[in-house]
Motif scaffolding. Structure first.
Motif, short mmCIF file in Angstrom:
data_model
loop_
_atom_site.label_atom_id
_atom_site.label_comp_id
_atom_site.label_asym_id
_atom_site.label_seq_id
_atom_site.Cartn_x
_atom_site.Cartn_y
_atom_site.Cartn_z
N ALA A 34 16.78 5.24 -37.06
CA ALA A 34 17.73 5.46 -38.16
C ALA A 34 18.31 6.87 -38.13
CB ALA A 34 17.04 5.20 -39.50
N SER A 35 17.59 7.80 -37.49
CA SER A 35 18.07 9.17 -37.38
C SER A 35 19.03 9.36 -36.21
CB SER A 35 16.87 10.12 -37.21
OG SER A 35 16.04 10.05 -38.34
N GLY A 36 19.27 8.30 -35.43
CA GLY A 36 20.25 8.39 -34.37
C GLY A 36 19.74 8.20 -32.96
N SER A 40 16.89 15.70 -35.68
CA SER A 40 17.92 16.24 -34.79
C SER A 40 17.46 16.19 -33.33
CB SER A 40 18.25 17.68 -35.19
OG SER A 40 19.21 18.23 -34.34
N LEU A 41 16.24 16.61 -33.08
CA LEU A 41 15.71 16.59 -31.73
C LEU A 41 15.57 15.17 -31.21
CD1 LEU A 41 14.54 18.07 -29.28
CD2 LEU A 41 12.31 18.00 -30.41
N ALA A 42 15.07 14.26 -32.04
CA ALA A 42 14.87 12.87 -31.63
C ALA A 42 16.19 12.22 -31.24
CB ALA A 42 14.20 12.07 -32.75
N ALA A 43 17.24 12.50 -31.98
CA ALA A 43 18.55 11.90 -31.69
C ALA A 43 19.11 12.40 -30.36
CB ALA A 43 19.53 12.21 -32.82
N ARG A 44 18.64 13.56 -29.90
CA ARG A 44 19.16 14.15 -28.66
C ARG A 44 18.19 14.04 -27.48
NH1 ARG A 44 21.01 16.55 -33.03
NH2 ARG A 44 23.12 17.34 -33.14
N LEU A 49 16.49 23.43 -25.80
CA LEU A 49 15.95 22.19 -25.21
C LEU A 49 17.01 21.11 -25.08
CD1 LEU A 49 12.46 21.81 -26.92
CD2 LEU A 49 12.91 22.21 -24.51
N VAL A 50 17.83 20.98 -26.09
CA VAL A 50 18.83 19.92 -26.10
C VAL A 50 19.85 20.15 -24.99
CG1 VAL A 50 20.72 18.93 -27.45
CG2 VAL A 50 18.49 19.35 -28.51
N ARG A 51 20.17 21.42 -24.70
CA ARG A 51 21.14 21.72 -23.65
C ARG A 51 20.50 21.79 -22.26
NH1 ARG A 51 22.57 26.40 -26.78
NH2 ARG A 51 23.68 25.64 -28.58
N ALA A 52 19.19 21.70 -22.17
CA ALA A 52 18.49 21.83 -20.89
C ALA A 52 18.91 20.73 -19.92
CB ALA A 52 16.98 21.78 -21.11
N VAL A 88 14.45 15.73 -21.99
CA VAL A 88 13.61 16.16 -23.12
C VAL A 88 12.89 14.92 -23.64
CG1 VAL A 88 13.60 17.12 -25.44
CG2 VAL A 88 15.18 18.03 -23.72
N VAL A 89 11.55 14.98 -23.62
CA VAL A 89 10.72 13.88 -24.13
C VAL A 89 9.95 14.43 -25.33
CG1 VAL A 89 8.84 12.29 -23.61
CG2 VAL A 89 10.52 12.85 -21.84
N THR A 90 9.98 13.69 -26.42
CA THR A 90 9.40 14.14 -27.67
C THR A 90 8.35 13.15 -28.16
OG1 THR A 90 11.58 15.02 -28.24
CG2 THR A 90 9.99 14.87 -30.01
N THR A 91 7.28 13.66 -28.74
CA THR A 91 6.29 12.82 -29.40
C THR A 91 6.26 13.20 -30.86
OG1 THR A 91 4.94 12.74 -27.41
CG2 THR A 91 3.87 12.11 -29.46
N LEU A 92 6.43 12.21 -31.74
CA LEU A 92 6.43 12.48 -33.18
C LEU A 92 5.24 11.77 -33.83
CD1 LEU A 92 10.22 12.10 -34.03
CD2 LEU A 92 8.96 14.15 -33.42
N HIS A 93 4.53 12.50 -34.66
CA HIS A 93 3.40 11.95 -35.40
C HIS A 93 3.71 11.78 -36.87
CE1 HIS A 93 0.45 12.28 -32.11
NE2 HIS A 93 1.23 13.28 -31.74
N GLY A 94 4.81 12.37 -37.32
CA GLY A 94 5.16 12.30 -38.73
C GLY A 94 4.47 13.40 -39.51
N HIS A 95 4.96 13.63 -40.70
CA HIS A 95 4.41 14.66 -41.58
C HIS A 95 4.06 14.01 -42.91
CE1 HIS A 95 5.56 17.96 -38.94
NE2 HIS A 95 6.70 17.32 -38.74
N THR A 96 3.13 14.64 -43.60
CA THR A 96 2.79 14.18 -44.94
C THR A 96 3.09 15.31 -45.91
OG1 THR A 96 0.52 14.87 -44.59
CG2 THR A 96 1.01 12.56 -44.19
#
Length: 168
Positions: free
Chosen positions: A59-61, A38-42, A8-11, A15-23
């Motif tokens: 903060a992750s980039g 890693s994905l969010a930073a790219r 995905l990163v090289r596509a 690349v659009v990402t949705t993050l909900h977080g984890h518990t």
């Protein structure tokens, strides 16, 4: 997952990402969080569900201009008829039915209140702990006071006129 992430990163496409977080703090959760960082930073753009998660992604980039918080879709000001007021307190829990949410603690606390004064509880949502929670409610004889409504598309009508929203 890592190979898919690298692809995905090289596509050539954005690349659009949705993050909900984890518990939780398991190894699995830590691995998912590392992959998401890693994905969010790219990614070309990242959508998050809270300011805290947005800050985590930055903060992750991830570049701040490429991170957007999307508000929870519950509109308490929407034009819907409020439910009738009840003579006793009515609690509402809305969320994923999983251990870290602590719904079992709320159910056990509810059972400790004598029946005439016991609040009602409506549980909105679904998840891996639904069956054990329903069993717990039956064991504690809470069928008259506790309702598992399951997944609902609109939460706001259930919250109108309620004094308390249970959330952990």
């Amino acid at each position: 997952v890592a190979l898919s992430l690298a692809h995905l990163v090289r596509a050539a496409r954005p690349v659009v990402t949705t993050l909900h977080g984890h518990t939780g703090v398991s190894l699995r959760v830590r691995v998912y969080e590392a992959l998401e960082r890693s994905l969010a930073a790219r990614s070309h753009h990242v959508f998050t569900v809270s300011d805290a998660l947005r800050d985590f992604v930055i903060a992750s980039g991830a570049r701040p201009g490429r991170v957007t918080r999307v508000d929870n879709p519950v509109d308490l000001d929407a034009e819907t008829a409020p439910p009738p007021l009840e003579p006793r307190l009515h609690l509402v829990f809305a969320g994923r039915l999983s251990h870290e949410k602590g719904l079992d603690l709320l159910i056990k606390a509810l059972a400790r209140i004598e029946a005439p004064a016991r609040p009602r509880l409506t549980v909105l949502g679904d998840g891996p702990d639904r069956a054990p929670l329903e069993t717990l409610a039956r064991q504690l004889r809470l069928q008259r006071d506790l309702r598992f409504a399951g997944w609902v598309d609109e939460v706001a009508p259930y919250l109108r006129g309620r004094c308390v929203q249970a959330q952990r």
